[in-house]
Scaffold this motif. Structure first.
Motif, PDB file in Angstrom:
ATOM      1  N   THR A  47       0.836  -1.204   0.000  1.00 25.55           N
ATOM      2  CA  THR A  47       0.000   0.000   0.000  1.00 25.55           C
ATOM      3  C   THR A  47       0.871   1.253   0.000  1.00 25.55           C
ATOM      4  N   VAL A  48       0.497   2.227  -0.845  1.00 23.94           N
ATOM      5  CA  VAL A  48       1.270   3.467  -0.961  1.00 23.94           C
ATOM      6  C   VAL A  48       0.310   4.657  -0.925  1.00 23.94           C
ATOM      7  N   ILE A  49       0.725   5.717  -0.220  1.00 22.37           N
ATOM      8  CA  ILE A  49      -0.030   6.980  -0.187  1.00 22.37           C
ATOM      9  C   ILE A  49       0.863   8.071  -0.775  1.00 22.37           C
ATOM     10  N   ILE A  50       0.317   8.846  -1.728  1.00 19.98           N
ATOM     11  CA  ILE A  50       1.062   9.957  -2.328  1.00 19.98           C
ATOM     12  C   ILE A  50       0.428  11.256  -1.850  1.00 19.98           C
ATOM     13  N   LEU A  51       1.181  12.049  -1.082  1.00 20.67           N
ATOM     14  CA  LEU A  51       0.714  13.347  -0.598  1.00 20.67           C
ATOM     15  C   LEU A  51       1.201  14.417  -1.567  1.00 20.67           C
ATOM     16  N   GLU A  52       0.269  15.210  -2.125  1.00 25.03           N
ATOM     17  CA  GLU A  52       0.611  16.189  -3.154  1.00 25.03           C
ATOM     18  C   GLU A  52       0.282  17.597  -2.673  1.00 25.03           C
ATOM     19  N   ASP A  53       1.266  18.480  -2.735  1.00 26.46           N
ATOM     20  CA  ASP A  53       1.116  19.877  -2.307  1.00 26.46           C
ATOM     21  C   ASP A  53       0.211  20.615  -3.298  1.00 26.46           C
ATOM     22  N   ASP A  54      -0.973  21.003  -2.828  1.00 32.87           N
ATOM     23  CA  ASP A  54      -1.950  21.651  -3.716  1.00 32.87           C
ATOM     24  C   ASP A  54      -1.500  23.046  -4.138  1.00 32.87           C
ATOM     25  N   SER A  55      -0.555  23.644  -3.405  1.00 36.16           N
ATOM     26  CA  SER A  55      -0.079  24.987  -3.750  1.00 36.16           C
ATOM     27  C   SER A  55       1.029  24.947  -4.800  1.00 36.16           C
ATOM     28  N   GLY A  56       1.452  23.760  -5.176  1.00 35.26           N
ATOM     29  CA  GLY A  56       2.537  23.616  -6.141  1.00 35.26           C
ATOM     30  C   GLY A  56       2.070  23.801  -7.569  1.00 35.26           C
ATOM     31  N   PRO A  57       2.991  23.734  -8.534  1.00 29.78           N
ATOM     32  CA  PRO A  57       2.637  23.880  -9.950  1.00 29.78           C
ATOM     33  C   PRO A  57       1.782  22.710 -10.424  1.00 29.78           C
ATOM     34  N   ALA A  58       1.110  22.906 -11.554  1.00 28.96           N
ATOM     35  CA  ALA A  58       0.249  21.847 -12.095  1.00 28.96           C
ATOM     36  C   ALA A  58       1.051  20.593 -12.407  1.00 28.96           C
ATOM     37  N   SER A  59       2.316  20.782 -12.774  1.00 25.02           N
ATOM     38  CA  SER A  59       3.142  19.620 -13.114  1.00 25.02           C
ATOM     39  C   SER A  59       3.392  18.733 -11.898  1.00 25.02           C
ATOM     40  N   LEU A  60       3.244  19.284 -10.678  1.00 24.64           N
ATOM     41  CA  LEU A  60       3.418  18.472  -9.465  1.00 24.64           C
ATOM     42  C   LEU A  60       2.348  17.380  -9.411  1.00 24.64           C
ATOM     43  N   LYS A  61       1.103  17.766  -9.651  1.00 20.52           N
ATOM     44  CA  LYS A  61       0.021  16.776  -9.628  1.00 20.52           C
ATOM     45  C   LYS A  61       0.152  15.806 -10.799  1.00 20.52           C
ATOM     46  N   ALA A  62       0.594  16.332 -11.939  1.00 25.17           N
ATOM     47  CA  ALA A  62       0.794  15.454 -13.095  1.00 25.17           C
ATOM     48  C   ALA A  62       1.873  14.421 -12.787  1.00 25.17           C
ATOM     49  N   CYS A  63       2.910  14.857 -12.084  1.00 27.04           N
ATOM     50  CA  CYS A  63       3.976  13.929 -11.690  1.00 27.04           C
ATOM     51  C   CYS A  63       3.434  12.898 -10.700  1.00 27.04           C
TER      52      CYS A  63
END
Length: 691
Positions: free
Chosen positions: A580-596
């Motif tokens: 099991t893996v959880i990916i925490l993504e900074d919502d204030s980051g660039p759009a490419s962060l979520k794409a990554c």
């Protein structure tokens, strides 16, 4: 019964043209709807344009005529004018019998002026009595002079009555003259009336009849009249002069003419709109047909434009990948030509200039072909370079993430990073020198991979890491049954577990050994109690203790090293055992962060892992509710990737106590998304195959 069927069949045939006539709604413009359409059927029975037509209004305005027989819009201006004119003639223009009836009524009224009273025509006998037949007059002086010529009749009456008699004589002269004028005007108007001038002649007729009626009424009230002969009786006009019989102008006949004119007036008004109606039909027909044609052309060219847009997007995307890294003569001019022709086509379609749109399409096809050929030529030269660049970039990052600053190999990593940055900053590249740069990139890639390969054996590292992590997870599970353990508290508790477990294990082993030796001493008695026996027992105890303590210390030292910040390889090795893996993504980051984050998720899922993405804010709180990580990260055995926004890129990996990776970077860092590719490449072949 047979006749009934025939009648029904005839009715159906009559209804068919209207039911299946052209659908006017296909000619509606933007903002209009079928409810704005009003259709009436007109039937022209005579002449060149005999037939059945639909008179179509849209928004209350005459729009076009539909020939039901041909199921088509009438678009010839002469035909439109002919149809409307014939319809007006048959529907609104006065029939000959109607005009004849008006003329007959007027003639009848006029003839009544000479009705026979006392054996003479009334008006002419009165005119003779006033001597106006021989001496016509218009003014008081003239009429007085005329009267004075009749010494036996008129002059005595005038002398007896006085000036009022002269006034009555003037009124008689004027009224009778006006009747003649108005009658003539009416008859001339009737004779002159035609379709083209009915709008001007009919008002003349209407006024002439109205004026005739006024003059007739005025004449009938002239005080020269004899109220006895008029049927009024002496009481009806006590101050009348009883000089002449009343001129009995037929007011009933005039009334008939007036009513006939009033009945015709609305129809004549409709004819007055003829020119405007025809002009509306002509202009609106052309407008609607052009609009429909424009819609058809727009649909065709819009479909073509969508293909142009897709082609342009594809070419510009290809060009963007090239122009950011490579230089090429004439490429920019060809890119601009593709953009311009595409824009010209859109502008032409929007302005309904489809000739121009066709020209722009042809120019675009030519320009796009030229650009595509040049891009293909450049791409053919850059394929090997792109692959070498990507491999070298990934390998240098892998080396940095696997070799820390205290490692003896770090100097070489820095050297490779510097070499790669120099190549990276040299963009855009001249395709002519790509072969040399490709060789250099391949060298960087090989050296970086060799450095990483010098690290610990993945199998040993993975086995030891898995064993240690299992120890931590099982212990956390036991502790969790006694007191709640959260994501945050696990970081505090986990480092204490391995040394505690090792100490407990060592104590248990040594205790068991002591018990065994005591039992042996009891059994052996004197042998053990001798000096030599005691020395032997002591030596055995020391040896066994060392065999227990030394491996325990080595295990503790290994776990301590692996339990803090570690390398990507060790992290990836331990990651294989975690489902099991959880990916925490900074919502204030660039759009490419979520794409990554999405790419990373795909890489992990390809290895058969259950992956969850969770947005966090800049303070590390879970969105959308702003809860702490302890509340939204509840699976303590899961591996956690944290992707943060940062001006300076970094990557940190943690193992044993917590399987966690934290990365920070800007748009460019996440555009490359090396973590996804490296996680994918670090996975053992069997794990990837399972995924």
């Amino acid at each position: 019964m047979k006749n009934i069927y025939i009648a029904l069949f005839v009715l159906l045939l009559a209804a068919v043209p209207f039911v299946f006539a052209l659908d006017p709604s296909i000619y509606l413009q933007t903002g209009e709807n079928p409810g704005d359409i009003a259709i009436s059927e007109i039937n022209i029975t005579n002449g060149t344009y005999a037939g059945v037509y639909q008179w179509v209004k849209i928004g209350g305005e005459d729009t076009f005529l539909v020939n039901i027989t041909g199921d088509r819009i009438v678009n010839d201006s002469a035909t439109i004018g002919g149809i409307v004119k014939q319809y007006y003639v048959e529907s609104y223009y006065p029939k000959e019998a109607e005009l004849d009836a008006i003329e007959t009524a007027l003639q009848k009224a006029n003839d009544s002026r000479e009705s026979i009273v006392y054996g003479q025509g009334v008006e002419s006998s009165c005119r003779q009595a006033l001597v106006q037949d021989l001496y016509p007059c218009e003014t008081n002086a003239e009429c007085e002079m005329s009267c004075m010529r009749s010494y036996s009749l008129c002059k005595p009456a005038m002398d007896s009555i006085g000036p009022d008699f002269v006034t009555a004589a003037v009124d008689f002269s004027k009224d009778t003259k006006d009747l003649n004028i108005h009658l003539n005007d009416a008859l001339v108007a009737i004779e002159a009336i035609g379709f083209d001038n009915v709008g001007t002649q009919f008002p003349i007729l209407e006024k002439a009849v109205s004026d005739y009626n006024k003059s007739a009424v005025h004449l009938r009230k002239n005080k020269l009249r004899d109220p006895i002969s008029s049927g009024e009786g002496a009481a009806g006009c006590p101050d009348c002069y009883q000089y002449c019989a009343q001129v009995p102008v037929g007011l009933d006949a005039i009334g008939n003419a007036t009513r006939a004119i009033a009945a015709l007036k609305p129809r004549i008004s409709a004819i007055g709109n003829f020119d405007a109606t025809v002009n509306n039909f002509v202009s609106n027909t052309a407008l609607r047909l052009a609009h429909k044609e424009n819609l058809a052309n727009a649909a065709v060219y819009t479909e073509q434009y969508n293909k142009v847009l897709a082609k342009k997007t594809e070419l510009l995307n290809r060009a963007a990948k090239i122009t950011t890294k490579f230089t090429s003569s004439n490429l920019e001019a060809k890119i601009n030509a593709v953009k311009k022709n595409s824009d010209d086509m859109k502008t032409a379609i929007d302005s309904n200039n489809f000739t121009k749109a066709g020209e722009a399409l042809a120019s675009f096809n030519s320009a796009s072909t030229a650009l595509s050929l040049q891009l293909a030529e450049i791409e053919g030269k850059t394929g090997e370079f792109e692959q070498a660049y990507a491999e070298a970039s990934r390998s240098v990052v892998a080396a940095r993430w696997n070799i820390n600053e205290n490692d003896g190999r770090n100097a070489k990593v820095v050297e490779l990073e510097t070499s790669f940055e120099e190549i990276k900053n040299a963009a855009p590249y001249d395709p002519a020198v790509l072969e040399n740069i490709t060789v250099e990139l391949n060298g960087i890639d090989a050296e970086a991979k060799a450095l990483v390969a010098e690290g610990p054996t993945a199998g040993v590292s993975s086995f030891a890491g898995t064993l240690a992590k299992s120890m931590v997870d099982n212990s956390i599970g036991i502790v969790g049954k006694v007191t709640p353990v959260t994501y945050s508290s696990k970081k505090t508790i986990a480092p204490l577990i391995p040394p505690l477990m090792i100490a407990i294990a060592d104590t248990a082993i040594l205790t068991m050994m002591m018990v065994g030796m005591v039992l042996a001493a009891v059994i052996l008695k004197k042998r053990v109690l001798s000096r030599s026996g005691a020395l032997k027992f002591g030596a055995i105890f020391i040896v066994i203790s060392l065999l227990v303590v030394i491996p325990s210390y080595a295990a503790y030292h290994f776990i301590k090293q692996r339990g803090g910040m570690t390398t990507l390889s060790d992290f990836s090795a331990d990651l294989q055992a975690i489902p099991t893996v959880i990916i925490l993504e900074d919502d204030s980051g660039p759009a490419s962060l979520k794409a990554c984050g999405k790419q990373l998720k795909d890489a992990l899922e390809s290895q058969g892992k259950d992956v969850t993405e969770q947005l966090i804010d800049a303070d590390g709180l879970c969105l959308p509710d702003g809860t702490s990580l302890d509340e939204c990260v509840t699976d303590l055995s899961a591996a956690v990737f944290t992707l943060k926004s940062a001006d300076t890129p970094y990557a940190q990996f943690f193992s044993i106590y917590e399987e966690r990776a934290e990365l920070g970077g800007d748009k460019a860092f996440y555009d490359e998304c090396q973590i996804a590719e490296l996680i994918r490449s670090e996975a053992p072949a069997d794990a990837a195959a399972t995924g």
